[in-house]
Design a protein around this motif. Structure first.
Motif, PDB file in Angstrom:
ATOM      1  N   PRO A  71       0.830  -1.217   0.000  1.00  0.00           N
ATOM      2  CA  PRO A  71       0.000   0.000   0.000  1.00  0.00           C
ATOM      3  C   PRO A  71       0.856   1.255   0.000  1.00  0.00           C
ATOM      4  O   PRO A  71       1.988   1.255   0.499  1.00  0.00           O
ATOM      5  CB  PRO A  71      -0.795  -0.126   1.309  1.00  0.00           C
ATOM      6  CG  PRO A  71       0.062  -0.979   2.195  1.00  0.00           C
ATOM      7  CD  PRO A  71       0.704  -1.972   1.270  1.00  0.00           C
ATOM      8  N   ASP A  72       0.289   2.316  -0.534  1.00  0.00           N
ATOM      9  CA  ASP A  72       0.975   3.608  -0.562  1.00  0.00           C
ATOM     10  C   ASP A  72       0.888   4.221   0.835  1.00  0.00           C
ATOM     11  O   ASP A  72      -0.174   4.688   1.255  1.00  0.00           O
ATOM     12  CB  ASP A  72       0.304   4.516  -1.601  1.00  0.00           C
ATOM     13  CG  ASP A  72       0.975   5.880  -1.702  1.00  0.00           C
ATOM     14  OD1 ASP A  72       1.930   6.145  -0.950  1.00  0.00           O
ATOM     15  OD2 ASP A  72       0.515   6.686  -2.540  1.00  0.00           O
ATOM     16  N   LEU A  73       2.002   4.239   1.539  1.00  0.00           N
ATOM     17  CA  LEU A  73       2.016   4.741   2.918  1.00  0.00           C
ATOM     18  C   LEU A  73       1.919   6.258   2.984  1.00  0.00           C
ATOM     19  O   LEU A  73       1.758   6.821   4.070  1.00  0.00           O
ATOM     20  CB  LEU A  73       3.281   4.265   3.636  1.00  0.00           C
ATOM     21  CG  LEU A  73       3.507   2.746   3.671  1.00  0.00           C
ATOM     22  CD1 LEU A  73       4.762   2.415   4.476  1.00  0.00           C
ATOM     23  CD2 LEU A  73       2.299   2.019   4.242  1.00  0.00           C
ATOM     24  N   THR A  74       2.000   6.910   1.840  1.00  0.00           N
ATOM     25  CA  THR A  74       1.881   8.374   1.812  1.00  0.00           C
ATOM     26  C   THR A  74       0.480   8.834   1.425  1.00  0.00           C
ATOM     27  O   THR A  74       0.194  10.041   1.439  1.00  0.00           O
ATOM     28  CB  THR A  74       2.888   9.001   0.829  1.00  0.00           C
ATOM     29  OG1 THR A  74       2.516   8.661  -0.515  1.00  0.00           O
ATOM     30  CG2 THR A  74       4.301   8.497   1.099  1.00  0.00           C
ATOM     31  N   LEU A  75      -0.393   7.891   1.100  1.00  0.00           N
ATOM     32  CA  LEU A  75      -1.760   8.244   0.701  1.00  0.00           C
ATOM     33  C   LEU A  75      -2.468   8.949   1.853  1.00  0.00           C
ATOM     34  O   LEU A  75      -2.355   8.534   3.011  1.00  0.00           O
ATOM     35  CB  LEU A  75      -2.520   6.981   0.310  1.00  0.00           C
ATOM     36  CG  LEU A  75      -3.819   7.146  -0.469  1.00  0.00           C
ATOM     37  CD1 LEU A  75      -3.542   7.732  -1.842  1.00  0.00           C
ATOM     38  CD2 LEU A  75      -4.512   5.794  -0.608  1.00  0.00           C
ATOM     39  N   ARG A  76      -3.236  10.007   1.520  1.00  0.00           N
ATOM     40  CA  ARG A  76      -3.857  10.827   2.566  1.00  0.00           C
ATOM     41  C   ARG A  76      -5.369  10.639   2.608  1.00  0.00           C
ATOM     42  O   ARG A  76      -6.013  10.499   1.575  1.00  0.00           O
ATOM     43  CB  ARG A  76      -3.539  12.306   2.314  1.00  0.00           C
ATOM     44  CG  ARG A  76      -2.066  12.621   2.287  1.00  0.00           C
ATOM     45  CD  ARG A  76      -1.817  14.088   2.102  1.00  0.00           C
ATOM     46  NE  ARG A  76      -0.390  14.402   2.101  1.00  0.00           N
ATOM     47  CZ  ARG A  76       0.111  15.604   2.300  1.00  0.00           C
ATOM     48  NH1 ARG A  76      -0.718  16.634   2.505  1.00  0.00           N
ATOM     49  NH2 ARG A  76       1.399  15.801   2.295  1.00  0.00           N
ATOM     50  N   ASN A  77      -5.919  10.695   3.814  1.00  0.00           N
ATOM     51  CA  ASN A  77      -7.366  10.668   3.973  1.00  0.00           C
ATOM     52  C   ASN A  77      -7.940  12.081   3.798  1.00  0.00           C
ATOM     53  O   ASN A  77      -7.222  13.011   3.464  1.00  0.00           O
ATOM     54  CB  ASN A  77      -7.753  10.065   5.336  1.00  0.00           C
ATOM     55  CG  ASN A  77      -7.203  10.865   6.521  1.00  0.00           C
ATOM     56  OD1 ASN A  77      -6.945  12.061   6.425  1.00  0.00           O
ATOM     57  ND2 ASN A  77      -7.035  10.191   7.648  1.00  0.00           N
ATOM     58  N   ARG A  78      -9.222  12.236   4.031  1.00  0.00           N
ATOM     59  CA  ARG A  78      -9.871  13.528   3.779  1.00  0.00           C
ATOM     60  C   ARG A  78      -9.381  14.626   4.712  1.00  0.00           C
ATOM     61  O   ARG A  78      -9.618  15.812   4.457  1.00  0.00           O
ATOM     62  CB  ARG A  78     -11.390  13.381   3.877  1.00  0.00           C
ATOM     63  CG  ARG A  78     -11.924  12.997   5.240  1.00  0.00           C
ATOM     64  CD  ARG A  78     -13.409  12.651   5.165  1.00  0.00           C
ATOM     65  NE  ARG A  78     -13.979  12.284   6.445  1.00  0.00           N
ATOM     66  CZ  ARG A  78     -13.864  11.075   6.997  1.00  0.00           C
ATOM     67  NH1 ARG A  78     -13.156  10.126   6.387  1.00  0.00           N
ATOM     68  NH2 ARG A  78     -14.432  10.796   8.154  1.00  0.00           N
ATOM     69  N   THR A  84       7.176   0.189   9.719  1.00  0.00           N
ATOM     70  CA  THR A  84       7.125   0.364   8.273  1.00  0.00           C
ATOM     71  C   THR A  84       7.831   1.679   7.923  1.00  0.00           C
ATOM     72  O   THR A  84       8.420   2.323   8.788  1.00  0.00           O
ATOM     73  CB  THR A  84       5.666   0.412   7.775  1.00  0.00           C
ATOM     74  OG1 THR A  84       5.041   1.622   8.229  1.00  0.00           O
ATOM     75  CG2 THR A  84       4.881  -0.797   8.288  1.00  0.00           C
ATOM     76  N   LYS A  85       7.722   2.092   6.670  1.00  0.00           N
ATOM     77  CA  LYS A  85       8.352   3.344   6.240  1.00  0.00           C
ATOM     78  C   LYS A  85       7.410   4.543   6.374  1.00  0.00           C
ATOM     79  O   LYS A  85       7.609   5.574   5.727  1.00  0.00           O
ATOM     80  CB  LYS A  85       8.850   3.204   4.811  1.00  0.00           C
ATOM     81  CG  LYS A  85       9.976   2.181   4.664  1.00  0.00           C
ATOM     82  CD  LYS A  85      10.469   2.090   3.233  1.00  0.00           C
ATOM     83  CE  LYS A  85      11.596   1.073   3.124  1.00  0.00           C
ATOM     84  NZ  LYS A  85      12.103   0.965   1.714  1.00  0.00           N
ATOM     85  N   THR A  86       6.414   4.418   7.242  1.00  0.00           N
ATOM     86  CA  THR A  86       5.485   5.514   7.489  1.00  0.00           C
ATOM     87  C   THR A  86       6.223   6.744   8.023  1.00  0.00           C
ATOM     88  O   THR A  86       7.078   6.628   8.908  1.00  0.00           O
ATOM     89  CB  THR A  86       4.411   5.076   8.506  1.00  0.00           C
ATOM     90  OG1 THR A  86       3.594   4.074   7.917  1.00  0.00           O
ATOM     91  CG2 THR A  86       3.536   6.231   8.927  1.00  0.00           C
ATOM     92  N   ASN A  87       5.883   7.900   7.498  1.00  0.00           N
ATOM     93  CA  ASN A  87       6.493   9.162   7.947  1.00  0.00           C
ATOM     94  C   ASN A  87       5.829   9.610   9.244  1.00  0.00           C
ATOM     95  O   ASN A  87       4.705  10.122   9.239  1.00  0.00           O
ATOM     96  CB  ASN A  87       6.325  10.228   6.864  1.00  0.00           C
ATOM     97  CG  ASN A  87       6.872  11.584   7.296  1.00  0.00           C
ATOM     98  OD1 ASN A  87       7.574  11.687   8.300  1.00  0.00           O
ATOM     99  ND2 ASN A  87       6.539  12.614   6.539  1.00  0.00           N
ATOM    100  N   LEU A  88       6.523   9.448  10.345  1.00  0.00           N
ATOM    101  CA  LEU A  88       5.952   9.779  11.653  1.00  0.00           C
ATOM    102  C   LEU A  88       5.828  11.277  11.885  1.00  0.00           C
ATOM    103  O   LEU A  88       5.142  11.699  12.825  1.00  0.00           O
ATOM    104  CB  LEU A  88       6.793   9.146  12.765  1.00  0.00           C
ATOM    105  CG  LEU A  88       6.918   7.618  12.703  1.00  0.00           C
ATOM    106  CD1 LEU A  88       7.715   7.113  13.896  1.00  0.00           C
ATOM    107  CD2 LEU A  88       5.538   6.963  12.669  1.00  0.00           C
ATOM    108  N   ASN A  89       6.445  12.063  11.038  1.00  0.00           N
ATOM    109  CA  ASN A  89       6.352  13.519  11.176  1.00  0.00           C
ATOM    110  C   ASN A  89       5.439  14.139  10.131  1.00  0.00           C
ATOM    111  O   ASN A  89       5.464  15.364   9.919  1.00  0.00           O
ATOM    112  CB  ASN A  89       7.750  14.142  11.098  1.00  0.00           C
ATOM    113  CG  ASN A  89       8.603  13.755  12.290  1.00  0.00           C
ATOM    114  OD1 ASN A  89       8.152  13.812  13.431  1.00  0.00           O
ATOM    115  ND2 ASN A  89       9.826  13.323  12.029  1.00  0.00           N
ATOM    116  N   HIS A  90       4.627  13.299   9.502  1.00  0.00           N
ATOM    117  CA  HIS A  90       3.660  13.816   8.531  1.00  0.00           C
ATOM    118  C   HIS A  90       2.683  14.772   9.226  1.00  0.00           C
ATOM    119  O   HIS A  90       2.209  14.499  10.336  1.00  0.00           O
ATOM    120  CB  HIS A  90       2.885  12.658   7.896  1.00  0.00           C
ATOM    121  CG  HIS A  90       1.790  13.104   6.978  1.00  0.00           C
ATOM    122  ND1 HIS A  90       2.005  13.423   5.657  1.00  0.00           N
ATOM    123  CD2 HIS A  90       0.461  13.308   7.200  1.00  0.00           C
ATOM    124  CE1 HIS A  90       0.868  13.797   5.100  1.00  0.00           C
ATOM    125  NE2 HIS A  90      -0.091  13.740   6.018  1.00  0.00           N
TER     126      HIS A  90
END
Length: 373
Positions: A268-275, A299-305
């Motif tokens: 899955p695209d870990l950078t995909l954004r919700n609403r 995972t490679k999730t950006n924790l500072n997003h």
């Protein structure tokens, strides 16, 4: 006889040495070259359940029509061993589903007759059914059907999958009734019905009136068996509905680690954004899903997003959390995993300032120990 490079590749395949296999293929080894036992790197990857190696061989010309010494396909070999993920990948690659080997068996026969009726074989049977395998096809030797073989062996769950009634065959393309049946089955978590509706012609990426796919509905309702079947057939984990939810994004809301693990093989695209402009770790942190956060930080999730509100996962855990043990643990996990303890919100207020204003003493102490100010 295979060349020296080909022989080395076959040896690397038996060891599942993917880096070595990649080096040999780059040097010119043939993934379809067979030894004197009619084994190739491609066929070995299938029979041994080596998915990464299988993908490497497919990317380098793996012949989906190739046959082993039993005149069997790679799909038959994988089905016999119950390698469901490999079975799904081979189905996607186009290996014939109802090919009969010189024992008179299809992949479905082998999954039942030589299988153990365990969950991995149930998954394998569902995948084959979804791909159109015929559960009523008699074996060429004794006329036994897969369903009869499952019943004879007491494989209750396999029998249930094989005996699930199929909806009427599609008369239009796509058939609205089959699509609706697929979505309903996925929402209810009926993996057997998901399989037969796909066999009846329902498109894998069917959508309901809110643009939710079968995989999204399964994920939203935490139906892991149905989701796993869809993932192994290639369903898109990033397909978003009219609320911008995707199968992956909603795992952050439900906090299901089991679903997270089910979806990860689909990349899955870990950078995909919700609403709200957030990624999955943010709602998980807000809702106190400790086990989910502990897993997703690996995972490679950006924790500072930063989402549209100007908040990170750390800020949401503090601002919208309750300050109790689950949120205390989440704050610690996020910091230990690299979250910036000083990244402020859109108004310049830091996590520590928010923790102090909420009287979250333990969280404030954790932040201070991490160098927050």
């Amino acid at each position: 006889m295979p060349s020296t490079l080909d022989s080395q590749l076959i040896a690397a395949a038996w060891k599942n040495n993917v880096p070595e296999a990649r080096r040999l293929i780059t040097a010119g080894a043939n993934v379809n070259a067979v030894d004197d036992t009619v084994q190739s790197a491609f066929l070995i990857a299938a029979s041994e359940g080596h998915l990464e190696l299988l993908n490497l061989t497919l990317a380098n010309g793996g012949d989906v029509r190739s046959l082993d010494s039993y005149h069997g396909t790679a799909l038959i070999r994988a089905a016999e061993r119950g390698h469901a993920a490999v079975v799904g990948r081979l189905i996607q690659a186009g290996v014939p589903v109802d090919h009969v080997n010189n024992l008179g068996w299809t992949a479905l026969h082998e999954a039942v007759i030589l299988g153990k009726g365990t969950p991995q074989y149930v998954d394998t049977v569902r995948l084959l059914i979804a791909a159109g395998a015929d559960p009523t096809k008699p074996a060429a030797t004794d006329g036994t059907t897969p369903l009869q073989a499952a019943n004879d062996r007491g494989q209750t769950a396999v029998s249930a999958a094989l005996d699930t009634k199929r909806p009427p065959a599609a008369t239009t393309n796509p058939a609205p009734s089959s699509s609706e049946a697929l979505l309903s089955a996925a929402a209810a978590g009926d993996a057997n019905k998901v399989a037969v509706t796909l066999a009846a012609g329902a498109p894998l990426e069917s959508r309901d009136s809110h643009r939710r796919t079968a995989l999204l509905l399964a994920s939203l309702n935490d139906h892991v068996d149905a989701a796993r079947l869809l993932v192994q057939l290639g369903a898109d984990p990033d397909a978003q509905d009219d609320r911008q939810d995707s199968a992956w994004l909603v795992t952050g809301v439900t906090g299901s680690v089991a679903m997270l693990e089910t979806l990860l093989p689909a990349n899955p695209d870990l950078t995909l954004r919700n609403r709200f402009g957030g990624i999955s770790v943010i709602p998980a942190s807000e809702r106190g899903h400790v086990h989910y956060v502990r897993r997703v930080v690996k995972t490679k999730t950006n924790l500072n997003h930063v989402n549209n509100l100007g908040w990170t996962a750390l800020l949401e855990a503090i601002i919208l959390g309750k300050g109790t043990k689950p949120w205390q643990q989440i704050v610690q996990i996020l910091i230990d995993s690299g979250a910036n303890p000083n990244l402020p919100d859109a108004n310049g207020v830091t996590p520590l300032q928010h923790a102090i204003s909420h009287n979250y003493t333990q969280i404030a102490t954790t932040l201070q120990r991490a160098g927050a100010h």
